[in-house]
Each structure stands twice: as C-alpha cells, then as structure tokens.
Motif scaffolding. Structure first.
Motif, short mmCIF file in Angstrom:
data_model
loop_
_atom_site.label_atom_id
_atom_site.label_comp_id
_atom_site.label_asym_id
_atom_site.label_seq_id
_atom_site.Cartn_x
_atom_site.Cartn_y
_atom_site.Cartn_z
N ALA A 182 -4.76 -15.89 -1.06
CA ALA A 182 -4.44 -15.22 -2.24
C ALA A 182 -4.33 -16.24 -3.45
O ALA A 182 -4.73 -15.88 -4.61
CB ALA A 182 -3.03 -14.41 -2.10
N ALA A 196 1.77 -4.35 -0.69
CA ALA A 196 0.96 -4.91 -1.80
C ALA A 196 -0.07 -3.68 -1.75
O ALA A 196 -1.12 -3.48 -0.72
CB ALA A 196 0.41 -6.12 -1.77
N ILE A 241 -0.52 -10.71 4.69
CA ILE A 241 -0.99 -11.49 3.51
C ILE A 241 -1.00 -12.86 3.76
O ILE A 241 -0.14 -13.59 4.22
CB ILE A 241 -0.11 -11.33 2.05
N GLU A 275 -1.17 -3.78 2.12
CA GLU A 275 -1.01 -4.84 3.00
C GLU A 275 0.50 -5.17 3.11
O GLU A 275 1.11 -5.18 2.02
CB GLU A 275 -1.79 -6.16 2.43
N ARG A 294 -0.27 -9.62 -4.38
CA ARG A 294 -0.26 -10.11 -3.04
C ARG A 294 0.80 -11.14 -2.84
O ARG A 294 1.70 -11.16 -2.08
CB ARG A 294 -1.54 -10.31 -2.58
#
Length: 137
Positions: free
Chosen positions: A94, A63, A89, A84, A127
């Motif tokens: 997120a 991402a 993540i 990332e 993400r």
C-alpha cells in the motif's frame, strides 16, 4: 438489541453476510450510519472505512472502494469493487502504491491519467488508514 441482515459483497468475494447491529459506510457526503429498521435508501459508496458490528461481537473494519449501498425492508446490500479487512492489507504494498500515485500526480500527464493517479492515491491511503497506520501526507 435489534438487528438487520447485511450483505457486504466485493467483486471477487463476500466479505460478510449475516445479522448486524450497526453499519457505518463512507458515502459521498460523509458517513452514513445504519441501524435496524432504517428507512429505505440508496447511496454511492466512496473509498473509505466501513465499520460493522455483528451481534455480541466487536466492531469490524474494512477498507472499501467505490460502489453502492441499498437499504430496504431491514436488509442492507453493500456492493463494492473491493473490500479488505485490516489483517488482509499488505502495508508495504500500500505504501509503494501511494508513492507511485504521488509520483504520477507530479508528472505532466493527461487529465484522465491525473484522475486515475488521484484514485490510486485515495485507495492506497485508505488502505493504510484502515491498517492502522497514519501515512505521511
């Protein structure tokens, strides 16, 4: 298969440097695919999913946030604010960030605050998409 050298650099770290068979990067007008001996170019990177394939390996995902990409002399430089891999993540974080951004969009705020909230929401949803989950939009 022909390869090219790629440098994927975030503000705080190097995501990948080495040979690459293919690279797909999100740009303002969609996605740009890059193979060995690609024509020279520069483009703005937008939040999205970057895909790259080192030789004899599986395609890898990341991402990425806004930045730029430069292709010249069979070498690619990707400079982004953040990058990332899916395993890095934090899905719960997120989701919280996406919820907070949605809430901020509903508030009657200044244009600048609204645009910041839109950017936060785009990053959080990106993400989550890279992590492999389909967020409820």
């Amino acid at each position: 298969m022909d390869t090219f050298q790629v440098h994927i650099l975030a503000a705080d770290r190097t995501l990948y440097e080495g040979p690459c068979v293919s690279l797909t990067i999100p740009v303002s007008d969609g996605e740009r695919g890059i193979l060995a001996h690609h024509a020279s170019m520069m483009a703005a990177v937008v939040p999205g999913m970057l895909r790259f394939q080192p030789p004899e390996e599986e395609v890898q995902l990341a991402a990425v946030s806004p930045g730029m990409v430069k292709v010249e002399h069979n070498e690619v430089l990707v400079l982004v604010d953040s990058a990332e891999r899916p395993e890095e993540i934090d899905e719960a974080r997120a989701r919280r960030e996406a919820d907070q951004a949605r809430e901020a969009l509903l508030q009657k705020k200044s244009r600048q605050e609204y645009q910041l909230a839109q950017g936060s929401l785009a990053r959080a949803l990106n993400r989550l998409r890279v992590k492999g989950r389909s967020p409820n939009i």
